[in-house]
Scaffold this motif. Structure first.
Motif, PDB file in Angstrom:
ATOM      1  N   CYS A 246       0.842  -1.186   0.000  1.00 21.67           N
ATOM      2  CA  CYS A 246       0.000   0.000   0.000  1.00 21.67           C
ATOM      3  C   CYS A 246       0.881   1.242   0.000  1.00 21.67           C
ATOM      4  CB  CYS A 246      -0.929   0.021   1.215  1.00 21.67           C
ATOM      5  SG  CYS A 246      -0.060   0.014   2.786  1.00 21.67           S
ATOM      6  N   TYR A 247       0.302   2.384  -0.364  1.00 24.35           N
ATOM      7  CA  TYR A 247       1.108   3.590  -0.478  1.00 24.35           C
ATOM      8  C   TYR A 247       1.828   3.956   0.813  1.00 24.35           C
ATOM      9  CZ  TYR A 247       2.458   8.432  -1.028  1.00 24.35           C
ATOM     10  OH  TYR A 247       3.167   9.588  -1.025  1.00 24.35           O
ATOM     11  N   PRO A 248       1.141   3.948   1.986  1.00 21.45           N
ATOM     12  CA  PRO A 248       1.863   4.278   3.214  1.00 21.45           C
ATOM     13  C   PRO A 248       3.009   3.323   3.501  1.00 21.45           C
ATOM     14  CG  PRO A 248      -0.494   4.356   3.576  1.00 21.45           C
ATOM     15  CD  PRO A 248      -0.280   3.712   2.243  1.00 21.45           C
ATOM     16  N   GLY A 249       2.970   2.115   2.863  1.00 17.07           N
ATOM     17  CA  GLY A 249       4.027   1.147   3.087  1.00 17.07           C
ATOM     18  C   GLY A 249       5.183   1.258   2.127  1.00 17.07           C
ATOM     19  N   VAL A 250       5.087   2.160   1.133  1.00 17.61           N
ATOM     20  CA  VAL A 250       6.205   2.348   0.210  1.00 17.61           C
ATOM     21  C   VAL A 250       7.323   3.096   0.926  1.00 17.61           C
ATOM     22  CG1 VAL A 250       6.911   3.443  -1.955  1.00 17.61           C
ATOM     23  CG2 VAL A 250       4.684   2.348  -1.788  1.00 17.61           C
ATOM     24  N   VAL A 251       8.561   2.720   0.617  1.00 17.47           N
ATOM     25  CA  VAL A 251       9.712   3.376   1.244  1.00 17.47           C
ATOM     26  C   VAL A 251       9.602   4.891   1.047  1.00 17.47           C
ATOM     27  CG1 VAL A 251      12.220   3.651   1.167  1.00 17.47           C
ATOM     28  CG2 VAL A 251      11.191   1.370   0.984  1.00 17.47           C
ATOM     29  N   ASN A 252       9.693   5.629   2.147  1.00 21.53           N
ATOM     30  CA  ASN A 252       9.423   7.068   2.142  1.00 21.53           C
ATOM     31  C   ASN A 252      10.677   7.872   1.792  1.00 21.53           C
ATOM     32  OD1 ASN A 252       8.101   9.514   2.521  1.00 21.53           O
ATOM     33  ND2 ASN A 252       8.503   9.531   4.723  1.00 21.53           N
ATOM     34  N   ALA A 253      11.036   7.864   0.499  1.00 17.67           N
ATOM     35  CA  ALA A 253      12.199   8.620   0.034  1.00 17.67           C
ATOM     36  C   ALA A 253      11.896   9.185  -1.335  1.00 17.67           C
ATOM     37  CB  ALA A 253      13.429   7.727  -0.008  1.00 17.67           C
ATOM     38  N   GLN A 254      12.046  10.507  -1.464  1.00 12.82           N
ATOM     39  CA  GLN A 254      11.771  11.169  -2.729  1.00 12.82           C
ATOM     40  C   GLN A 254      13.053  11.468  -3.514  1.00 12.82           C
ATOM     41  OE1 GLN A 254       8.689  11.632  -3.810  1.00 12.82           O
ATOM     42  NE2 GLN A 254       7.816  10.769  -1.943  1.00 12.82           N
ATOM     43  N   THR A 255      14.159  11.405  -2.838  1.00 10.77           N
ATOM     44  CA  THR A 255      15.443  11.692  -3.496  1.00 10.77           C
ATOM     45  C   THR A 255      16.453  10.613  -3.148  1.00 10.77           C
ATOM     46  OG1 THR A 255      16.330  12.989  -1.649  1.00 10.77           O
ATOM     47  CG2 THR A 255      14.988  14.167  -3.285  1.00 10.77           C
ATOM     48  N   GLU A 256      17.542  10.586  -3.900  1.00 10.92           N
ATOM     49  CA  GLU A 256      18.608   9.627  -3.625  1.00 10.92           C
ATOM     50  C   GLU A 256      19.232   9.877  -2.261  1.00 10.92           C
ATOM     51  OE1 GLU A 256      21.270   6.421  -4.367  1.00 10.92           O
ATOM     52  OE2 GLU A 256      19.372   7.027  -5.293  1.00 10.92           O
ATOM     53  N   GLU A 260      19.525   7.202   0.773  1.00 10.25           N
ATOM     54  CA  GLU A 260      20.794   6.849   1.414  1.00 10.25           C
ATOM     55  C   GLU A 260      20.708   6.994   2.930  1.00 10.25           C
ATOM     56  OE1 GLU A 260      23.765   9.248  -0.411  1.00 10.25           O
ATOM     57  OE2 GLU A 260      23.778   8.107  -2.293  1.00 10.25           O
ATOM     58  N   MET A 261      19.979   8.018   3.392  1.00  9.18           N
ATOM     59  CA  MET A 261      19.784   8.199   4.834  1.00  9.18           C
ATOM     60  C   MET A 261      19.032   7.011   5.435  1.00  9.18           C
ATOM     61  SD  MET A 261      21.251  10.928   5.921  1.00  9.18           S
ATOM     62  CE  MET A 261      20.408  11.156   7.489  1.00  9.18           C
ATOM     63  N   LEU A 262      18.007   6.534   4.718  1.00 14.61           N
ATOM     64  CA  LEU A 262      17.237   5.386   5.211  1.00 14.61           C
ATOM     65  C   LEU A 262      18.082   4.116   5.230  1.00 14.61           C
ATOM     66  CD1 LEU A 262      13.740   5.869   3.505  1.00 14.61           C
ATOM     67  CD2 LEU A 262      14.412   6.445   5.837  1.00 14.61           C
ATOM     68  N   SER A 263      18.990   3.986   4.268  1.00 14.70           N
ATOM     69  CA  SER A 263      19.821   2.780   4.208  1.00 14.70           C
ATOM     70  C   SER A 263      20.807   2.717   5.373  1.00 14.70           C
ATOM     71  CB  SER A 263      20.582   2.724   2.879  1.00 14.70           C
ATOM     72  OG  SER A 263      21.564   3.736   2.819  1.00 14.70           O
ATOM     73  N   LYS A 264      21.054   3.846   5.979  1.00 14.36           N
ATOM     74  CA  LYS A 264      21.976   3.892   7.122  1.00 14.36           C
ATOM     75  C   LYS A 264      21.316   3.420   8.417  1.00 14.36           C
ATOM     76  CE  LYS A 264      24.646   7.762   5.212  1.00 14.36           C
ATOM     77  NZ  LYS A 264      25.854   6.969   4.912  1.00 14.36           N
ATOM     78  N   ILE A 265      19.986   3.326   8.406  1.00 16.36           N
ATOM     79  CA  ILE A 265      19.284   2.842   9.602  1.00 16.36           C
ATOM     80  C   ILE A 265      19.611   1.373   9.804  1.00 16.36           C
ATOM     81  CG2 ILE A 265      17.024   2.436  10.652  1.00 16.36           C
ATOM     82  CD1 ILE A 265      15.969   4.814   9.063  1.00 16.36           C
ATOM     83  N   SER A 278      10.213   3.073  10.530  1.00  9.41           N
ATOM     84  CA  SER A 278      11.311   4.023  10.331  1.00  9.41           C
ATOM     85  C   SER A 278      11.575   4.331   8.862  1.00  9.41           C
ATOM     86  CB  SER A 278      12.590   3.484  10.981  1.00  9.41           C
ATOM     87  OG  SER A 278      13.065   2.354  10.270  1.00  9.41           O
ATOM     88  N   ILE A 279      11.113   3.469   7.953  1.00 10.21           N
ATOM     89  CA  ILE A 279      11.403   3.694   6.531  1.00 10.21           C
ATOM     90  C   ILE A 279      10.152   3.990   5.707  1.00 10.21           C
ATOM     91  CG2 ILE A 279      13.469   2.237   6.612  1.00 10.21           C
ATOM     92  CD1 ILE A 279      11.826   0.057   5.192  1.00 10.21           C
ATOM     93  N   THR A 280       8.961   3.883   6.302  1.00  7.63           N
ATOM     94  CA  THR A 280       7.719   4.173   5.582  1.00  7.63           C
ATOM     95  C   THR A 280       6.937   5.246   6.335  1.00  7.63           C
ATOM     96  OG1 THR A 280       6.353   2.544   6.749  1.00  7.63           O
ATOM     97  CG2 THR A 280       7.633   1.754   4.872  1.00  7.63           C
ATOM     98  N   LEU A 281       5.729   5.537   5.860  1.00  7.66           N
ATOM     99  CA  LEU A 281       4.872   6.522   6.513  1.00  7.66           C
ATOM    100  C   LEU A 281       4.080   5.938   7.681  1.00  7.66           C
ATOM    101  CD1 LEU A 281       3.427   8.457   3.440  1.00  7.66           C
ATOM    102  CD2 LEU A 281       5.168   9.234   5.045  1.00  7.66           C
ATOM    103  N   SER A 358      14.430  -0.358  -4.769  1.00 10.27           N
ATOM    104  CA  SER A 358      13.411  -1.092  -5.536  1.00 10.27           C
ATOM    105  C   SER A 358      12.002  -0.861  -5.017  1.00 10.27           C
ATOM    106  CB  SER A 358      13.704  -2.600  -5.497  1.00 10.27           C
ATOM    107  OG  SER A 358      14.958  -2.885  -6.057  1.00 10.27           O
ATOM    108  N   PHE A 359      11.891  -0.411  -3.770  1.00  9.22           N
ATOM    109  CA  PHE A 359      10.567  -0.248  -3.165  1.00  9.22           C
ATOM    110  C   PHE A 359      10.290   1.194  -2.758  1.00  9.22           C
ATOM    111  CE2 PHE A 359      11.797  -4.643  -2.543  1.00  9.22           C
ATOM    112  CZ  PHE A 359      10.659  -5.323  -2.928  1.00  9.22           C
ATOM    113  N   SER A 360      11.041   2.138  -3.312  1.00 12.92           N
ATOM    114  CA  SER A 360      10.842   3.551  -2.969  1.00 12.92           C
ATOM    115  C   SER A 360       9.853   4.196  -3.916  1.00 12.92           C
ATOM    116  CB  SER A 360      12.174   4.290  -3.009  1.00 12.92           C
ATOM    117  OG  SER A 360      12.579   4.476  -4.359  1.00 12.92           O
ATOM    118  N   THR A 361       9.467   5.434  -3.601  1.00 13.64           N
ATOM    119  CA  THR A 361       8.546   6.185  -4.453  1.00 13.64           C
ATOM    120  C   THR A 361       9.263   6.864  -5.608  1.00 13.64           C
ATOM    121  OG1 THR A 361       8.811   8.070  -2.971  1.00 13.64           O
ATOM    122  CG2 THR A 361       6.923   6.633  -2.588  1.00 13.64           C
ATOM    123  N   MET A 362      10.571   6.685  -5.717  1.00 14.44           N
ATOM    124  CA  MET A 362      11.348   7.317  -6.786  1.00 14.44           C
ATOM    125  C   MET A 362      11.336   6.429  -8.027  1.00 14.44           C
ATOM    126  SD  MET A 362      14.662   8.739  -4.749  1.00 14.44           S
ATOM    127  CE  MET A 362      15.274   7.074  -4.654  1.00 14.44           C
TER     128      MET A 362
END
Length: 367
Positions: A246-256, A260-265, A278-281, A358-362
């Motif tokens: 679902c949309y709220p479950g898509v990785v919450n990142a609009q830019t590279e 990258e910040m989310l990948s550091k979690i 921590s990575i979605t809405l 692969s699962f982001s909104t970008m």
């Protein structure tokens, strides 16, 4: 050769000619009719004859219910019922297909009863189709009992035995068609199941073949490469099951940069649903929050959904109700935990970045 047995239930005195005709009709279909007056019921010496009739119903595969203008003899174990009423109850309890036929003039009188049943004079009314006026309400109430059943509540009016026979021909033909159709579907399901089993075996063989190739080409690094492939596969399975639904479950990142910040979690010290948050809405919902509603389950250990303040468009308001309930003892969620621990938690930062992309909104960064 076994034959379907058809129990014919009705009062006998007023419907004897109909019963005789139906007996011949049922035999003509190759079925075995069961009529009490023909000696088709086993009258066990230790049972009352009424109970013997009731027991015989469960030995049959179909049940014909004929309702006429007589109430019939009262059932010895429940005087509020007739023997026919009790036989019908036995058929319903045994989950036997019931075919109900009501004499047309009785059904016409039933319509009149329905229109006036709440009137004070209803007990004083005379219904011409009912042989004894005192039985009218019992017969009409039984008709209501049958037609208001949750299933198998169809009924047909009749005047002659031929009316019942013509209707039964169509019904039994439809039953046979349904049997053939279900048989075809059952064969398709069996074929599909065998195909899936064969695919699983093929997949297992392919996996073993790939492992053998790795080991033959690069003996030193093969075990590590194979482990990495399995880890990435489990991680992707976890994300496919939980992140892209679902949309709220898509990785919450609009830019590279955000990605990258989310990948550091680091997920290693987090529970799977905490990591998703921590990575979605999706956000954990306080049980005392005023946002909770009747459609949201508050019995779960943790509830997650998208907060109202993150909704920018009124058209997206339904997203507020897209949530996630956490039940630690649920077998399905235990599988999520396994994929998370052995997949996501074993990826390094670079590997997580590749999966998250692969699962982001970008859309531009999708693999």
């Amino acid at each position: 050769m076994a034959k379907p047995k058809v129990f014919v239930s009705s009062t006998c005195y007023d419907l004897q000619q109909i019963r005789d005709s139906l007996c011949t009709f049922i035999k003509g279909f190759g079925f075995e009719p069961v009529l009490s007056e023909n000696g088709d019921v086993f009258y066990h010496p230790d049972l009352h004859t009424h109970e013997a009739c009731i027991n015989e119903v469960s030995n049959c595969q179909m049940f014909l219910l004929l309702i006429g203008g007589r109430f019939g003899g009262k059932y010895v174990y429940d005087k509020s019922k007739s023997i026919t009423n009790a036989e019908y109850d036995a058929a319903v309890k045994a989950n036997i297909p019931v075919f109900t036929y009501i004499k047309r003039n009785v059904l016409d009188n039933h319509y009149i009863y329905q229109e006036n049943k709440d009137k004070s004079f209803i007990t004083e009314m005379t219904f011409p189709a009912i042989e004894q006026s005192k039985d009218a309400l019992s017969i009409f109430n039984f008709i209501n009992y049958v037609r208001k059943a949750s299933v198998n509540n169809a009924y047909e009016p009749f005047e002659l035995a031929s009316d019942i026979e013509n209707h039964l021909r169509k019904q039994w033909a439809a039953m046979f068609f349904d049997f053939l159709k279900n048989r075809e579907i059952s064969k398709q399901i069996t074929h599909t199941s065998k195909s899936v089993d064969a695919l699983v075996v093929t997949t297992d063989k392919l996996e073993e073949l790939v492992k053998s190739l790795y080991k033959s080409v690069d003996k030193e690094n093969a075990p590590a490469n194979i482990d990495l492939i399995q880890t990435q596969s489990m991680a992707k399975s976890f994300f496919m099951d939980n992140v892209s639904t679902c949309y709220p479950g898509v990785v919450n990142a609009q830019t590279e940069e955000e990605l990258e910040m989310l990948s550091k979690i680091n997920p290693q010290n987090m529970k799977w649903h905490e990591y998703l948050s921590s990575i979605t809405l999706l956000r954990p919902l306080d049980k005392n929050s005023t946002e909770k509603d009747s459609d949201f389950n508050n019995d779960a250990e943790v509830n997650y959904r998208i907060p109202i303040d993150l909704i920018n468009d009124a058209d997206d308001l339904d997203m507020h109700y897209t949530g996630l309930n956490i039940y630690p003892d649920n077998e399905y969620q235990k599988e999520k935990e396994y994929l998370y621990q052995h997949g996501v938690c074993n990826l390094n930062e670079e590997q997580r970045l590749k999966v998250l992309r692969s699962f982001s909104t970008m859309k531009l960064f999708w693999d």
